[in-house]
Write a protein that holds these residues in place. Structure first.
Motif, PDB file in Angstrom:
ATOM      1  N   CYS A 187      77.694  25.885  85.938  1.00  0.00           N
ATOM      2  CA  CYS A 187      76.797  24.840  86.450  1.00  0.00           C
ATOM      3  C   CYS A 187      76.036  24.160  85.311  1.00  0.00           C
ATOM      4  O   CYS A 187      75.810  22.943  85.350  1.00  0.00           O
ATOM      5  CB  CYS A 187      75.820  25.452  87.456  1.00  0.00           C
ATOM      6  N   ARG A 188      75.649  24.927  84.311  1.00  0.00           N
ATOM      7  CA  ARG A 188      74.981  24.333  83.147  1.00  0.00           C
ATOM      8  C   ARG A 188      75.921  23.397  82.401  1.00  0.00           C
ATOM      9  O   ARG A 188      75.512  22.340  81.924  1.00  0.00           O
ATOM     10  CB  ARG A 188      74.476  25.438  82.216  1.00  0.00           C
ATOM     11  N   ARG A 189      77.183  23.775  82.284  1.00  0.00           N
ATOM     12  CA  ARG A 189      78.151  22.896  81.617  1.00  0.00           C
ATOM     13  C   ARG A 189      78.292  21.582  82.371  1.00  0.00           C
ATOM     14  O   ARG A 189      78.314  20.503  81.757  1.00  0.00           O
ATOM     15  CB  ARG A 189      79.510  23.585  81.513  1.00  0.00           C
ATOM     16  N   LEU A 190      78.414  21.658  83.689  1.00  0.00           N
ATOM     17  CA  LEU A 190      78.541  20.440  84.482  1.00  0.00           C
ATOM     18  C   LEU A 190      77.319  19.555  84.310  1.00  0.00           C
ATOM     19  O   LEU A 190      77.440  18.333  84.113  1.00  0.00           O
ATOM     20  CB  LEU A 190      78.738  20.796  85.958  1.00  0.00           C
ATOM     21  N   ALA A 191      76.133  20.154  84.371  1.00  0.00           N
ATOM     22  CA  ALA A 191      74.901  19.374  84.233  1.00  0.00           C
ATOM     23  C   ALA A 191      74.800  18.747  82.848  1.00  0.00           C
ATOM     24  O   ALA A 191      74.448  17.564  82.704  1.00  0.00           O
ATOM     25  CB  ALA A 191      73.696  20.265  84.507  1.00  0.00           C
ATOM     26  N   ALA A 192      75.114  19.523  81.815  1.00  0.00           N
ATOM     27  CA  ALA A 192      74.958  19.033  80.442  1.00  0.00           C
ATOM     28  C   ALA A 192      76.026  18.019  80.072  1.00  0.00           C
ATOM     29  O   ALA A 192      75.735  16.968  79.481  1.00  0.00           O
ATOM     30  CB  ALA A 192      74.994  20.214  79.468  1.00  0.00           C
ATOM     31  N   LEU A 193      77.272  18.293  80.416  1.00  0.00           N
ATOM     32  CA  LEU A 193      78.361  17.395  80.046  1.00  0.00           C
ATOM     33  C   LEU A 193      78.306  16.087  80.814  1.00  0.00           C
ATOM     34  O   LEU A 193      78.614  15.020  80.272  1.00  0.00           O
ATOM     35  CB  LEU A 193      79.709  18.080  80.313  1.00  0.00           C
ATOM     36  N   GLY A 194      77.917  16.181  82.085  1.00  0.00           N
ATOM     37  CA  GLY A 194      77.993  15.012  82.941  1.00  0.00           C
ATOM     38  C   GLY A 194      76.705  14.257  83.116  1.00  0.00           C
ATOM     39  O   GLY A 194      76.694  13.177  83.717  1.00  0.00           O
ATOM     40  N   GLY A 195      75.596  14.818  82.641  1.00  0.00           N
ATOM     41  CA  GLY A 195      74.323  14.145  82.844  1.00  0.00           C
ATOM     42  C   GLY A 195      73.940  14.046  84.304  1.00  0.00           C
ATOM     43  O   GLY A 195      73.340  13.063  84.737  1.00  0.00           O
ATOM     44  N   VAL A 196      74.318  15.070  85.097  1.00  0.00           N
ATOM     45  CA  VAL A 196      73.976  15.102  86.511  1.00  0.00           C
ATOM     46  C   VAL A 196      73.095  16.313  86.783  1.00  0.00           C
ATOM     47  O   VAL A 196      73.039  17.260  85.993  1.00  0.00           O
ATOM     48  CB  VAL A 196      75.237  15.166  87.403  1.00  0.00           C
ATOM     49  N   ASP A 197      72.379  16.280  87.906  1.00  0.00           N
ATOM     50  CA  ASP A 197      71.672  17.460  88.375  1.00  0.00           C
ATOM     51  C   ASP A 197      72.634  18.288  89.227  1.00  0.00           C
ATOM     52  O   ASP A 197      73.577  17.753  89.810  1.00  0.00           O
ATOM     53  CB  ASP A 197      70.438  17.078  89.191  1.00  0.00           C
ATOM     54  N   VAL A 198      72.391  19.592  89.282  1.00  0.00           N
ATOM     55  CA  VAL A 198      73.288  20.499  89.995  1.00  0.00           C
ATOM     56  C   VAL A 198      72.462  21.423  90.879  1.00  0.00           C
ATOM     57  O   VAL A 198      71.375  21.863  90.495  1.00  0.00           O
ATOM     58  CB  VAL A 198      74.141  21.334  89.008  1.00  0.00           C
ATOM     59  N   VAL A 199      72.991  21.709  92.067  1.00  0.00           N
ATOM     60  CA  VAL A 199      72.392  22.690  92.973  1.00  0.00           C
ATOM     61  C   VAL A 199      73.453  23.744  93.276  1.00  0.00           C
ATOM     62  O   VAL A 199      74.442  23.458  93.962  1.00  0.00           O
ATOM     63  CB  VAL A 199      71.898  22.044  94.281  1.00  0.00           C
ATOM     64  N   ALA A 200      73.283  24.953  92.735  1.00  0.00           N
ATOM     65  CA  ALA A 200      74.218  26.046  92.987  1.00  0.00           C
ATOM     66  C   ALA A 200      73.808  26.785  94.251  1.00  0.00           C
ATOM     67  O   ALA A 200      72.623  27.040  94.475  1.00  0.00           O
ATOM     68  CB  ALA A 200      74.236  27.002  91.805  1.00  0.00           C
ATOM     69  N   VAL A 201      74.804  27.148  95.074  1.00  0.00           N
ATOM     70  CA  VAL A 201      74.546  27.771  96.369  1.00  0.00           C
ATOM     71  C   VAL A 201      74.989  29.235  96.348  1.00  0.00           C
ATOM     72  O   VAL A 201      76.152  29.534  96.052  1.00  0.00           O
ATOM     73  CB  VAL A 201      75.296  27.046  97.503  1.00  0.00           C
TER      74      VAL A 201
END
Length: 304
Positions: free
Chosen positions: A98-112
């Motif tokens: 999830c950190r990779r997705l947030a950092a690489l993509g410049g998006v916020d993430v909500v893990a469930v």
């Protein structure tokens, strides 16, 4: 490694990992061992990370972890449903992903941290992801794109949650998805031994989440039998040496024919679970970085 003559493996590090698994031999799955906490490498630094609990209908309490770049601005946000064969995995097992997705993509993430089988068989996990999507929609109030992603079992849960949700999902990402609970596709046999995910284990895993044959074969839990028009625009990741490869490829065609496919990345020489192999295989890291970045770009641009 059934069915292959001198198969190409993505890199020597991945080959060594597969050799080490083979040397351990096969043992029946143990939920206690699968759920045991393991030390995992940390992921990229994200400025704001919070653990929350969402109250859903029926008194269900769903832990989530939010990854935000700042507290002032709301960015495109992606809900993430972790893999783990329906029976294990949590906020920590996929924290790095999830950190990779947030950092690489410049998006916020909500893990469930959705409820797991066998204590909570289908559709509990689907209901939990749907509840988090509703919670997120209330928070962002239609101001930013909403994405949904999942890997392996989490990819199936994400797909079914997206199709059943009242929330408009702008982009869906399915990484090595398990979408045929009957496990009827050829790659389950040709790649079901020696590639890190054993077909014998797959049968046991799906039976924990969908305990009856009728449920495993039902339209309700089969993306391949659902009207593709109900799916969001979708990116699918398949891997050459994954026993779930062929069902993923069938879903690619199912959605492409309906105009619901954003992209398909087929990873040559790669195995199941690419999203969590980035600290083992340099090729897995590169491949993951590419498809996470591409997905986030599509999500950010989905309302332009």
């Amino acid at each position: 490694m059934n069915g292959d003559v001198l198969p190409r493996i993505a890199d020597s590090e991945l080959e060594a990992w597969l050799t080490a698994i083979a040397e351990q031999g096969h043992s029946a799955p143990s939920i206690a061992q699968l759920r045991a906490k393991r030390a995992r490498p940390g992921g990229p630094d994200i400025p704001v990370v919070n653990d929350l609990v969402i109250a859903a209908d029926g008194g269900t309490r769903i832990p989530v972890r939010t990854y935000r770049h700042d507290t002032m601005n709301t960015r495109a946000t992606c809900v993430y449903a972790h893999g783990g064969a329906f029976v294990f995995g949590d906020l920590d097992s996929h924290d790095r992903a999830c950190r990779r997705l947030a950092a690489l993509g410049g998006v916020d993430v909500v893990a469930v941290d959705y409820r797991l089988a066998p204590e909570h068989p289908a559709p509990a996990g689907i209901d939990d992801v749907r509840a988090v999507l509703g919670w997120l929609e209330e928070r962002v109030a239609g101001e930013v794109p909403i994405g949904l992603a999942g890997d392996s079992a989490g990819a199936l849960i994400a797909f079914l949650a997206a199709c059943a949700s009242d929330v408009a999902i702008d982009q869906l990402l399915l990484i090595n998805p398990n979408v045929d609970l009957a496990l009827s596709k050829p790659s389950v046999l040709t790649k079901g031994e020696g590639w890190g995910l054993d077909a014998r284990d797959l049968e046991w895993f799906v039976s924990q989440w969908a305990p009856t044959a009728a449920l495993r074969e039902s339209h309700a839990l089969s993306p391949l039998q659902q009207p593709p028009s109900t799916a969001p625009m979708t990116t699918i990741i398949t891997s050459e040496h994954d026993p779930l490869r062929d069902e993923g490829l069938d879903l690619v065609e199912h959605l492409r024919n309906a105009g619901r496919l954003t992209a398909h990345h087929h990873l040559e020489g790669m195995v199941h679970g690419v999203i969590n192999l980035d600290t083992i295989s340099p090729t897995a890291r590169r491949m993951g970085d590419e498809f996470l970045t591409d997905f986030a770009e599509d999500l950010n641009q989905s309302r332009d």
